[in-house]
Design a protein around this motif. Sequence first.
Motif, PDB file in Angstrom:
ATOM      1  N   VAL A 180     -29.190 173.572  90.281  1.00  0.00           N
ATOM      2  CA  VAL A 180     -27.850 173.409  90.102  1.00  0.00           C
ATOM      3  C   VAL A 180     -27.209 174.155  91.269  1.00  0.00           C
ATOM      4  CG1 VAL A 180     -25.789 173.833  88.651  1.00  0.00           C
ATOM      5  CG2 VAL A 180     -28.104 173.178  87.723  1.00  0.00           C
ATOM      6  N   GLY A 181     -27.712 175.488  91.464  1.00  0.00           N
ATOM      7  CA  GLY A 181     -26.951 176.144  92.505  1.00  0.00           C
ATOM      8  C   GLY A 181     -27.092 175.280  93.975  1.00  0.00           C
ATOM      9  N   ALA A 182     -28.404 174.980  94.211  1.00  0.00           N
ATOM     10  CA  ALA A 182     -28.780 174.283  95.394  1.00  0.00           C
ATOM     11  C   ALA A 182     -27.888 172.870  95.583  1.00  0.00           C
ATOM     12  CB  ALA A 182     -30.198 173.704  95.290  1.00  0.00           C
ATOM     13  N   CYS A 183     -27.610 172.385  94.540  1.00  0.00           N
ATOM     14  CA  CYS A 183     -26.665 170.844  94.551  1.00  0.00           C
ATOM     15  C   CYS A 183     -25.297 171.058  94.836  1.00  0.00           C
ATOM     16  CB  CYS A 183     -26.861 170.168  93.314  1.00  0.00           C
ATOM     17  SG  CYS A 183     -28.631 169.220  93.119  1.00  0.00           S
ATOM     18  N   MET A 184     -24.746 172.619  94.553  1.00  0.00           N
ATOM     19  CA  MET A 184     -23.360 172.836  94.543  1.00  0.00           C
ATOM     20  C   MET A 184     -22.842 172.607  95.889  1.00  0.00           C
ATOM     21  SD  MET A 184     -21.824 173.371  91.652  1.00  0.00           S
ATOM     22  CE  MET A 184     -22.959 171.921  91.230  1.00  0.00           C
ATOM     23  N   PRO A 185     -23.227 173.018  97.039  1.00  0.00           N
ATOM     24  CA  PRO A 185     -22.957 172.641  98.334  1.00  0.00           C
ATOM     25  C   PRO A 185     -23.008 171.232  98.688  1.00  0.00           C
ATOM     26  CG  PRO A 185     -24.848 174.047  98.476  1.00  0.00           C
ATOM     27  CD  PRO A 185     -24.521 174.017  97.241  1.00  0.00           C
ATOM     28  N   LEU A 186     -24.111 170.545  98.164  1.00  0.00           N
ATOM     29  CA  LEU A 186     -24.109 169.102  98.645  1.00  0.00           C
ATOM     30  C   LEU A 186     -23.210 168.288  97.875  1.00  0.00           C
ATOM     31  CD1 LEU A 186     -28.325 169.026  98.199  1.00  0.00           C
ATOM     32  CD2 LEU A 186     -26.869 168.785 100.378  1.00  0.00           C
ATOM     33  N   MET A 187     -22.852 168.566  96.653  1.00  0.00           N
ATOM     34  CA  MET A 187     -21.634 167.913  96.027  1.00  0.00           C
ATOM     35  C   MET A 187     -20.364 168.144  96.636  1.00  0.00           C
ATOM     36  SD  MET A 187     -21.328 166.229  93.248  1.00  0.00           S
ATOM     37  CE  MET A 187     -22.690 166.475  92.102  1.00  0.00           C
ATOM     38  N   LEU A 188     -20.188 169.508  97.111  1.00  0.00           N
ATOM     39  CA  LEU A 188     -18.992 169.605  97.807  1.00  0.00           C
ATOM     40  C   LEU A 188     -18.804 168.650  99.027  1.00  0.00           C
ATOM     41  CD1 LEU A 188     -16.513 171.255  98.234  1.00  0.00           C
ATOM     42  CD2 LEU A 188     -17.877 173.093  99.503  1.00  0.00           C
ATOM     43  N   ILE A 189     -19.895 168.648  99.769  1.00  0.00           N
ATOM     44  CA  ILE A 189     -19.949 167.678 101.126  1.00  0.00           C
ATOM     45  C   ILE A 189     -19.424 166.361 100.541  1.00  0.00           C
ATOM     46  CG2 ILE A 189     -21.052 166.523 102.765  1.00  0.00           C
ATOM     47  CD1 ILE A 189     -22.697 169.105 102.982  1.00  0.00           C
ATOM     48  N   ALA A 214     -20.242 158.670 109.318  1.00  0.00           N
ATOM     49  CA  ALA A 214     -19.505 159.586 108.084  1.00  0.00           C
ATOM     50  C   ALA A 214     -20.208 159.200 106.823  1.00  0.00           C
ATOM     51  CB  ALA A 214     -17.969 159.360 108.339  1.00  0.00           C
ATOM     52  N   TYR A 215     -20.184 158.146 106.423  1.00  0.00           N
ATOM     53  CA  TYR A 215     -20.924 157.532 105.076  1.00  0.00           C
ATOM     54  C   TYR A 215     -22.276 158.152 104.865  1.00  0.00           C
ATOM     55  CZ  TYR A 215     -22.140 155.034 101.138  1.00  0.00           C
ATOM     56  OH  TYR A 215     -22.843 154.661  99.901  1.00  0.00           O
ATOM     57  N   LEU A 216     -23.086 157.941 106.122  1.00  0.00           N
ATOM     58  CA  LEU A 216     -24.277 158.439 106.016  1.00  0.00           C
ATOM     59  C   LEU A 216     -24.598 159.918 105.773  1.00  0.00           C
ATOM     60  CD1 LEU A 216     -27.567 157.907 106.425  1.00  0.00           C
ATOM     61  CD2 LEU A 216     -27.127 158.223 108.854  1.00  0.00           C
ATOM     62  N   LEU A 217     -23.687 160.839 106.566  1.00  0.00           N
ATOM     63  CA  LEU A 217     -23.967 162.215 106.582  1.00  0.00           C
ATOM     64  C   LEU A 217     -23.382 162.984 105.538  1.00  0.00           C
ATOM     65  CD1 LEU A 217     -23.235 162.970 110.329  1.00  0.00           C
ATOM     66  CD2 LEU A 217     -25.448 162.813 109.173  1.00  0.00           C
ATOM     67  N   MET A 218     -22.066 162.085 104.725  1.00  0.00           N
ATOM     68  CA  MET A 218     -21.483 162.996 103.688  1.00  0.00           C
ATOM     69  C   MET A 218     -21.666 162.306 102.345  1.00  0.00           C
ATOM     70  SD  MET A 218     -17.735 164.031 105.658  1.00  0.00           S
ATOM     71  CE  MET A 218     -17.458 165.359 104.621  1.00  0.00           C
ATOM     72  N   THR A 219     -22.326 161.089 102.600  1.00  0.00           N
ATOM     73  CA  THR A 219     -22.372 160.468 100.996  1.00  0.00           C
ATOM     74  C   THR A 219     -23.880 160.240 100.767  1.00  0.00           C
ATOM     75  OG1 THR A 219     -20.195 159.323 100.886  1.00  0.00           O
ATOM     76  CG2 THR A 219     -21.961 158.395  99.658  1.00  0.00           C
ATOM     77  N   MET A 220     -24.438 159.286 101.606  1.00  0.00           N
ATOM     78  CA  MET A 220     -26.086 158.977 101.250  1.00  0.00           C
ATOM     79  C   MET A 220     -26.726 160.088 101.290  1.00  0.00           C
ATOM     80  SD  MET A 220     -28.620 156.293 103.130  1.00  0.00           S
ATOM     81  CE  MET A 220     -29.979 156.438 102.688  1.00  0.00           C
ATOM     82  N   ILE A 221     -26.959 160.759 102.365  1.00  0.00           N
ATOM     83  CA  ILE A 221     -27.716 162.128 102.507  1.00  0.00           C
ATOM     84  C   ILE A 221     -27.746 163.217 101.598  1.00  0.00           C
ATOM     85  CG2 ILE A 221     -28.539 163.794 104.044  1.00  0.00           C
ATOM     86  CD1 ILE A 221     -28.468 161.943 106.457  1.00  0.00           C
ATOM     87  N   PRO A 222     -26.619 163.599 101.369  1.00  0.00           N
ATOM     88  CA  PRO A 222     -26.119 164.552 100.172  1.00  0.00           C
ATOM     89  C   PRO A 222     -26.525 163.854  99.039  1.00  0.00           C
ATOM     90  CG  PRO A 222     -24.140 164.646 101.482  1.00  0.00           C
ATOM     91  CD  PRO A 222     -25.059 163.360 102.069  1.00  0.00           C
ATOM     92  N   GLU A 223     -26.168 162.653  98.397  1.00  0.00           N
ATOM     93  CA  GLU A 223     -26.694 162.145  97.238  1.00  0.00           C
ATOM     94  C   GLU A 223     -28.211 161.939  96.957  1.00  0.00           C
ATOM     95  OE1 GLU A 223     -22.679 159.427  95.917  1.00  0.00           O
ATOM     96  OE2 GLU A 223     -24.577 158.519  96.740  1.00  0.00           O
ATOM     97  N   VAL A 224     -28.959 161.517  98.159  1.00  0.00           N
ATOM     98  CA  VAL A 224     -30.220 161.328  98.140  1.00  0.00           C
ATOM     99  C   VAL A 224     -30.804 162.702  97.820  1.00  0.00           C
ATOM    100  CG1 VAL A 224     -32.517 160.721  99.558  1.00  0.00           C
ATOM    101  CG2 VAL A 224     -30.389 159.405  99.500  1.00  0.00           C
ATOM    102  N   ILE A 225     -30.703 163.713  98.601  1.00  0.00           N
ATOM    103  CA  ILE A 225     -31.208 165.183  98.481  1.00  0.00           C
ATOM    104  C   ILE A 225     -30.907 165.538  96.890  1.00  0.00           C
ATOM    105  CG2 ILE A 225     -31.106 167.599  99.269  1.00  0.00           C
ATOM    106  CD1 ILE A 225     -30.336 166.424 101.767  1.00  0.00           C
ATOM    107  N   MET A 226     -29.631 165.542  96.546  1.00  0.00           N
ATOM    108  CA  MET A 226     -29.305 166.226  95.131  1.00  0.00           C
ATOM    109  C   MET A 226     -30.419 165.311  94.207  1.00  0.00           C
ATOM    110  SD  MET A 226     -25.266 166.475  94.816  1.00  0.00           S
ATOM    111  CE  MET A 226     -24.553 165.068  95.422  1.00  0.00           C
ATOM    112  N   VAL A 227     -30.570 163.966  94.303  1.00  0.00           N
ATOM    113  CA  VAL A 227     -31.325 162.976  93.289  1.00  0.00           C
ATOM    114  C   VAL A 227     -32.718 163.765  93.452  1.00  0.00           C
ATOM    115  CG1 VAL A 227     -32.310 160.998  92.733  1.00  0.00           C
ATOM    116  CG2 VAL A 227     -29.841 161.112  93.066  1.00  0.00           C
ATOM    117  N   LEU A 229     -33.757 166.551  94.555  1.00  0.00           N
ATOM    118  CA  LEU A 229     -34.117 167.862  93.777  1.00  0.00           C
ATOM    119  C   LEU A 229     -33.793 167.982  92.374  1.00  0.00           C
ATOM    120  CD1 LEU A 229     -31.436 170.090  96.221  1.00  0.00           C
ATOM    121  CD2 LEU A 229     -33.916 170.297  95.975  1.00  0.00           C
ATOM    122  N   CYS A 230     -33.125 167.122  91.730  1.00  0.00           N
ATOM    123  CA  CYS A 230     -33.018 166.848  90.483  1.00  0.00           C
ATOM    124  C   CYS A 230     -34.457 166.529  89.823  1.00  0.00           C
ATOM    125  CB  CYS A 230     -32.051 166.217  89.613  1.00  0.00           C
ATOM    126  SG  CYS A 230     -30.316 166.841  90.298  1.00  0.00           S
TER     127      CYS A 230
END
Length: 264
Positions: A180-189, A214-227, A229-230
Amino acid sequence: MGNGDGQIHYRDGIALAQVILFATSTLVALKLRWTGRMCWFTIGGFSIIRTVGAGCMLGTINKDSMGLWAGVFVCEGLGILMLIFALWEMMGRINSTVPTVHKRIFQVPQILTYIDIGVSIAGFITVSKKKHDQLLPTPWSRAGIAILFLIYLYTVGVWAYFWFQRHRYDQDSTRLAMCVGACMPLMLIRVTYSLIFIATANMMWNAVKGSPTAYLLMTMIPEVIMVGLCCFTVWNTLPAIEMQKQAKYQRAEEEGQSLGELPR
């Protein structure tokens, strides 16, 4: 990007990658369901929404249809709350093993989400009636993002309290808290991307027809990393029944009670 000309553009390539990655995470979510693990519904729901949205984007390559663009628009607006609820599900599992906060703490994001859904429905109705500038921010979309940001801040605060109590947790609970903590900064982005568009109305930050980079760096990549990690964390966490048994045995050992005295 796709405008019915039959050409594959940068944004379409991102959509193709999303279809592949999120279709894979949908299969992983099904595997989590079959093995009795948590977060299968939230991860699976998010993955399906993103796969459908990306599929609609690919559909615009050969057909510049308002229906397809509406599908992209709706799916981009949905989904992120599913990821937030996956994080809350992890904290809920910790709380069921080692009571850390009152159960009412978990009701606040649910109430805010119901409000956000109502705002989103009203916003979609408003946008559907507009003849021009349908992708520009509206008072409804601004309110929706404000509520989303409020949910995010609340989640950070509750997670921080959980983190300071981690000395009480077993290995699985600590691993969940770390995820959950690792996802927090990614969620912020991810949330910041939406906030920038809502605040500036600059189409560069629009998730549908804005800058692909902008979409790639701030939406797709953070979402893929969060998924990712989860999925990795949940897969390496014991199913609920086994986790509760382990916690019961641990409490018994701390109280000096023999395993034979435990209720079955």
